[in-house]
Design a protein around this motif. Structure first.
Motif, PDB file in Angstrom:
ATOM      1  N   MET A   1       0.841  -1.212   0.000  1.00  0.00           N
ATOM      2  CA  MET A   1       0.000   0.000   0.000  1.00  0.00           C
ATOM      3  C   MET A   1       0.868   1.250   0.000  1.00  0.00           C
ATOM      4  O   MET A   1       1.849   1.343   0.742  1.00  0.00           O
ATOM      5  CB  MET A   1      -0.877   0.012   1.263  1.00  0.00           C
ATOM      6  CG  MET A   1      -1.961   1.057   1.227  1.00  0.00           C
ATOM      7  SD  MET A   1      -2.496   1.516   2.919  1.00  0.00           S
ATOM      8  CE  MET A   1      -1.109   2.492   3.511  1.00  0.00           C
ATOM      9  N   THR A   2       0.525   2.182  -0.826  1.00  0.00           N
ATOM     10  CA  THR A   2       1.322   3.403  -0.862  1.00  0.00           C
ATOM     11  C   THR A   2       1.121   4.183   0.420  1.00  0.00           C
ATOM     12  O   THR A   2       0.023   4.215   0.983  1.00  0.00           O
ATOM     13  CB  THR A   2       0.936   4.274  -2.071  1.00  0.00           C
ATOM     14  OG1 THR A   2       1.759   5.447  -2.025  1.00  0.00           O
ATOM     15  CG2 THR A   2      -0.520   4.712  -2.019  1.00  0.00           C
ATOM     16  N   LYS A   3       2.177   4.801   0.909  1.00  0.00           N
ATOM     17  CA  LYS A   3       2.072   5.567   2.149  1.00  0.00           C
ATOM     18  C   LYS A   3       1.991   7.062   1.878  1.00  0.00           C
ATOM     19  O   LYS A   3       1.857   7.853   2.794  1.00  0.00           O
ATOM     20  CB  LYS A   3       3.266   5.256   3.043  1.00  0.00           C
ATOM     21  CG  LYS A   3       3.216   3.835   3.611  1.00  0.00           C
ATOM     22  CD  LYS A   3       4.149   3.683   4.793  1.00  0.00           C
ATOM     23  CE  LYS A   3       3.906   2.414   5.572  1.00  0.00           C
ATOM     24  NZ  LYS A   3       4.218   1.169   4.865  1.00  0.00           N
ATOM     25  N   THR A   4       2.101   7.455   0.627  1.00  0.00           N
ATOM     26  CA  THR A   4       2.048   8.890   0.335  1.00  0.00           C
ATOM     27  C   THR A   4       0.613   9.341   0.118  1.00  0.00           C
ATOM     28  O   THR A   4      -0.265   8.538  -0.187  1.00  0.00           O
ATOM     29  CB  THR A   4       2.890   9.213  -0.908  1.00  0.00           C
ATOM     30  OG1 THR A   4       2.506   8.332  -1.965  1.00  0.00           O
ATOM     31  CG2 THR A   4       4.360   9.014  -0.616  1.00  0.00           C
ATOM     32  N   ASN A   5       0.414  10.632   0.272  1.00  0.00           N
ATOM     33  CA  ASN A   5      -0.924  11.211   0.207  1.00  0.00           C
ATOM     34  C   ASN A   5      -1.325  11.479  -1.240  1.00  0.00           C
ATOM     35  O   ASN A   5      -0.752  12.341  -1.897  1.00  0.00           O
ATOM     36  CB  ASN A   5      -0.934  12.526   1.004  1.00  0.00           C
ATOM     37  CG  ASN A   5      -2.268  13.236   0.922  1.00  0.00           C
ATOM     38  OD1 ASN A   5      -3.286  12.632   0.579  1.00  0.00           O
ATOM     39  ND2 ASN A   5      -2.252  14.515   1.244  1.00  0.00           N
TER      40      ASN A   5
ATOM     41  N   ALA B   1      -3.788  18.593   8.977  1.00  0.00           N
ATOM     42  CA  ALA B   1      -2.539  18.233   9.646  1.00  0.00           C
ATOM     43  C   ALA B   1      -1.591  19.419   9.829  1.00  0.00           C
ATOM     44  O   ALA B   1      -1.731  20.459   9.202  1.00  0.00           O
ATOM     45  CB  ALA B   1      -1.822  17.146   8.850  1.00  0.00           C
ATOM     46  N   VAL B   2      -0.634  19.176  10.689  1.00  0.00           N
ATOM     47  CA  VAL B   2       0.559  19.978  10.938  1.00  0.00           C
ATOM     48  C   VAL B   2       0.239  21.372  11.490  1.00  0.00           C
ATOM     49  O   VAL B   2       0.282  22.396  10.784  1.00  0.00           O
ATOM     50  CB  VAL B   2       1.456  20.095   9.693  1.00  0.00           C
ATOM     51  CG1 VAL B   2       2.813  20.652  10.126  1.00  0.00           C
ATOM     52  CG2 VAL B   2       1.643  18.747   9.027  1.00  0.00           C
TER      53      VAL B   2
ATOM     54  N   PRO C   1      -3.492  19.930   1.477  1.00  0.00           N
ATOM     55  CA  PRO C   1      -3.387  18.481   1.243  1.00  0.00           C
ATOM     56  C   PRO C   1      -4.748  17.773   1.275  1.00  0.00           C
ATOM     57  O   PRO C   1      -4.910  16.730   0.650  1.00  0.00           O
ATOM     58  CB  PRO C   1      -2.511  18.001   2.413  1.00  0.00           C
ATOM     59  CG  PRO C   1      -1.760  19.213   2.862  1.00  0.00           C
ATOM     60  CD  PRO C   1      -2.680  20.367   2.624  1.00  0.00           C
TER      61      PRO C   1
ATOM     62  N   THR D   1       1.487  22.774  -0.072  1.00  0.00           N
ATOM     63  CA  THR D   1       2.248  21.709  -0.728  1.00  0.00           C
ATOM     64  C   THR D   1       1.866  21.491  -2.191  1.00  0.00           C
ATOM     65  O   THR D   1       2.310  20.516  -2.797  1.00  0.00           O
ATOM     66  CB  THR D   1       1.987  20.380   0.014  1.00  0.00           C
ATOM     67  OG1 THR D   1       0.570  20.153  -0.028  1.00  0.00           O
ATOM     68  CG2 THR D   1       2.451  20.451   1.440  1.00  0.00           C
TER      69      THR D   1
ATOM     70  N   LYS E   1       1.871  20.995  -5.820  1.00  0.00           N
ATOM     71  CA  LYS E   1       3.041  20.750  -6.661  1.00  0.00           C
ATOM     72  C   LYS E   1       3.298  21.867  -7.670  1.00  0.00           C
ATOM     73  O   LYS E   1       4.440  22.179  -8.000  1.00  0.00           O
ATOM     74  CB  LYS E   1       2.857  19.453  -7.450  1.00  0.00           C
ATOM     75  CG  LYS E   1       2.826  18.213  -6.612  1.00  0.00           C
ATOM     76  CD  LYS E   1       2.429  17.011  -7.481  1.00  0.00           C
ATOM     77  CE  LYS E   1       2.345  15.745  -6.649  1.00  0.00           C
ATOM     78  NZ  LYS E   1       1.357  15.846  -5.530  1.00  0.00           N
TER      79      LYS E   1
ATOM     80  N   LEU F   1      -3.021  15.186  13.390  1.00  0.00           N
ATOM     81  CA  LEU F   1      -2.263  16.442  13.316  1.00  0.00           C
ATOM     82  C   LEU F   1      -0.887  16.231  12.691  1.00  0.00           C
ATOM     83  O   LEU F   1      -0.341  17.131  12.054  1.00  0.00           O
ATOM     84  CB  LEU F   1      -2.120  17.072  14.706  1.00  0.00           C
ATOM     85  CG  LEU F   1      -3.400  17.656  15.301  1.00  0.00           C
ATOM     86  CD1 LEU F   1      -3.087  18.341  16.635  1.00  0.00           C
ATOM     87  CD2 LEU F   1      -4.060  18.657  14.346  1.00  0.00           C
TER      88      LEU F   1
ATOM     89  N   ASN G   1       6.133  13.251   2.912  1.00  0.00           N
ATOM     90  CA  ASN G   1       5.049  12.585   2.185  1.00  0.00           C
ATOM     91  C   ASN G   1       5.335  11.091   2.116  1.00  0.00           C
ATOM     92  O   ASN G   1       5.907  10.581   1.151  1.00  0.00           O
ATOM     93  CB  ASN G   1       4.909  13.191   0.785  1.00  0.00           C
ATOM     94  CG  ASN G   1       3.552  12.870   0.163  1.00  0.00           C
ATOM     95  OD1 ASN G   1       2.810  12.027   0.667  1.00  0.00           O
ATOM     96  ND2 ASN G   1       3.245  13.524  -0.945  1.00  0.00           N
TER      97      ASN G   1
END
Lengths: 344, 344, 344
Positions: free
Chosen positions: B1-5, B22-23, B77, B227, B229, C188, C259
């Motif tokens: 499974m891809t872990k990127t958003n 987030a963040v 995001p 973020t 691109k 978060l 990411n």
């Protein structure tokens, strides 16, 4: 009625007039960090709180030139928006360090006026003071600029030309309260050369070079809230180039001078200065210094050194400033004369 | 499974859904300094602690748009990574100043969804709140974007289109606690023009211009942790150009508007906004404003002024927005409608 | 006698020698803000004081790589001014967080020397320590560089090659005092993936890309007071290009790795690193990571993950590092091996 600022013309100045410049500015640790990102600044007193404490201060002040640019920037909308040329500086003194969190504002007094013989413009002399939030003067200098007349037919004012000394007398230099170089750490400062090691006349080539980018000089000039269009608007000049704020070149040259003058820690006076030629993005700037004078001070371990700081481009050789006719060579950008404090 | 958003697609939104973005981000004096380096910002209330104290505040807050960009950046995001277009803003209000040291986070609620007739995409409306470290709402606005569908065959959701007022009612504007312009210093602020000097319909050409560099808009957009691109990756578009974050143009235009609107100190509401055309590095940006409305407030000496702020390039003339068909002219970059507070 | 720093040559090093590097530096909130403007940094622990407090710290420390660059920058005038190549890193450990307001200085000990067979240069190994204002070691790493000889005829020193482990043993990792991920908020932080979700060998393509501008890498490199000429002087190389400081690529790649690795919060060890190919402005940088190892720690909820972080340009595919001969592919810029802390 237009609500935008057209700037002042020569006719708008009278001798004795005081101008309170707009937009006070709180300067703090963010401005300090940006100063280090914009210029290769490494003088230890402005880099390290600990080093500054060892020198008797409460912490690291903001760079002397950061204070200068902030004060200078405030004067631009009132003094140099319609200026044809920035002609000179004299009798500049730093009277108090600027600390992170201080709020600076500026006031100028018109001390001289002289219309040019062509009737199109005139020279305006102002004495500018930078003040902090408790109205202490932190900086005081004279600057003169050539300003356009609104109407060439308007009568010339009586000429008043101030009598300005060639340099600040060593006896008039202000050493910041508490400053002592008795415990100075030459290793941490980066060089072993003391005040006594520099001979009057000595030329130091600072070796390093920096190629300037548009984004860099604009970030800097905006940070000082300097609004002169020529620095930001690529459509302002027919050649599409943005003229770099002269103060950017001063800070760049001063930072480059670390290599050979790492111990010339604090600037305390600006004797004279000329932006000899315009500087543009893409220029690779170098610097050299010449020792002009030395003087003792009353502070422990602290001597004063008078330096000529010259910025050049295109690898122009250190030590040469002018051609046979006494004109600045085309690759000389800056000729600055200042006093700094050094460990003896 | 891809872990990127991979970002959310149109199918991933449901009306009523709440997204915790987030963040969280602590913003302080460093962000303030960078704001002044990135934009020619000179409004005195955001430049000087002393000036702000005279206006009844505890010190200088961070720029209203710095708060907006920080909150907006957090939503990217989750909201606009797969957005085809940023369609509009409405009902934006600044509810509390953001102080250096505050930590901001963001939450959004989906308040509307409507699939486009082509079945390829849909419009998503979100109400976003920016909250500080003690969960006070500092900013609240509605934004809608066009988002791609993951699968054109997936069924359309029931259309829900929120009912959004054209502008924030003057009675709903929040004046920061303690704000008073009773002791306002017009000299230090930079211009003499009061709230009462501005007539509805009046157009102000802000005169100054700034040519944008790639490094500048990327530094800004990264600072807001945005973020998307397209702002950073020169290989993303076939023409090799990086699209400038629309908020960069908002801040630039607002800062340029100082020249003529120096006393429009605080932004308190965002009524509407359109990024009329994309902006790229090399564009020389100008701005003009039109007074849309005025309203009194209960705070001492404080009036509210509703302004259209327009950013243009290539010297497009002030006052003209659209062509005969009602389409934005190609050199109009931004059409923003906001309320600000001014000394009466 | 010249007063400028010519840098050290191979002959100037002896095994056991200690070098106190110049110019201590106070780092604070301004540096933090600039770090976020220069790199797309989003790890929550370094973005939000509140998030860091929830993780058991007193607030958000400065980025681990900000500490690294500051310490590294101090070593450049003494270690790499005449370096031909930066050969490697080993046994790096972060021993204490760096807090806003801390003052960093650096010391290095020469731990190895080996002249090259051509007699023109030699390899110098140094162990560098970064110390804060109370002389606590915050960072400790070994680096080796190839340095030119002043005189090819000078005799070779006895070769001393230190015995360096391939990686820091998991048992030797230092978890910051008080750190706990027991209350970790994955929403978060930006991603749901825990330490246990990562498999050794797994490759993660971080998707995002950033095109680098000259102004950006120079601002960064100056901020770390790194004085190497090649980064700033466009006339230094025959091709007019400025070589980007390798550490800029490290920070950029680490930020891009958010990411997919948003929860790899703190860097605690640098096992190895190679700047595989030079990077220049205009390069569009991407990053991928490979999970090399995992280890538990004693801190609540905290696991350690060992990662290979690779930066590439021109869209070089994730997962491929070297050609048939074992040489780095031309579009691989960085191959870094580090340990980070993650919620289990």
């Amino acid at each position: 009625m237009t609500k935008t600022n057209p700037g002042r013309f020569f006719e708008d100045y009278t001798v004795g007039q005081t101008i309170r410049h707009a937009v006070p500015r709180t300067v703090a640790e963010g401005e300090r960090a940006l100063y280090h990102a914009l210029y290769p600044a490494r003088h230890a007193l402005y880099s390290s709180d600990e080093f500054a404490i060892t020198c008797g201060l409460d912490g690291s002040p903001l760079d002397d030139l950061l204070a200068f640019h902030t004060v200078f920037g405030k004067t631009v909308p009132d003094v140099s928006l319609n200026a044809v040329a920035n002609l000179g500086y004299a009798q500049g003194r730093w009277l108090r360090p600027v600390w992170p969190g201080d709020t600076l504002r500026a006031e100028s007094q018109v001390i001289g006026l002289r219309q040019n013989s062509n009737g199109q413009s005139g020279v305006v002399w102002v004495r500018t003071q930078g003040l902090n939030q408790v109205d202490e003067v932190v900086l005081d200098y004279v600057r003169w600029v050539m300003v356009r007349k609104r109407d060439p037919q308007s009568p010339a004012p009586e000429a008043v030309v101030p009598d300005l000394a060639d340099s600040v007398d060593a006896a008039d230099l202000i050493v910041p309260e508490g400053l002592s170089f008795a415990e100075y750490d030459f290793d941490l400062a980066g060089e072993p050369h003391r005040w006594g090691d520099y001979a009057v006349g000595e030329v130091i080539d600072h070796v390093d070079a920096v190629t300037i980018e548009e984004a860099e000089h604009m970030l800097a000039t905006r940070l000082w809230q300097n609004t002169a269009k020529v620095h930001f608007d690529a459509t302002h000049r027919p050649d599409g180039r943005r003229l770099i704020y002269g103060g950017h070149v001063i800070s760049l040259a001063r930072a480059l001078s670390f290599n050979g003058l790492a111990n010339a820690q604090m600037i305390v006076a600006l004797n004279a200065g000329a932006h000899a030629n315009p500087c543009f993005a893409g220029d690779t700037v170098r610097a050299w210094s010449q020792v002009l004078d030395r003087a003792p001070t009353d502070a422990p371990g602290v001597g004063a050194i008078r330096l000529r700081l010259v910025a050049t481009r295109n690898g122009a050789p250190a030590g040469t400033l002018r051609d046979d006719q006494g004109k600045y060579l085309p690759d000389v950008l800056l000729d600055l004369d200042y006093w700094a404090l050094m460990p003896v």
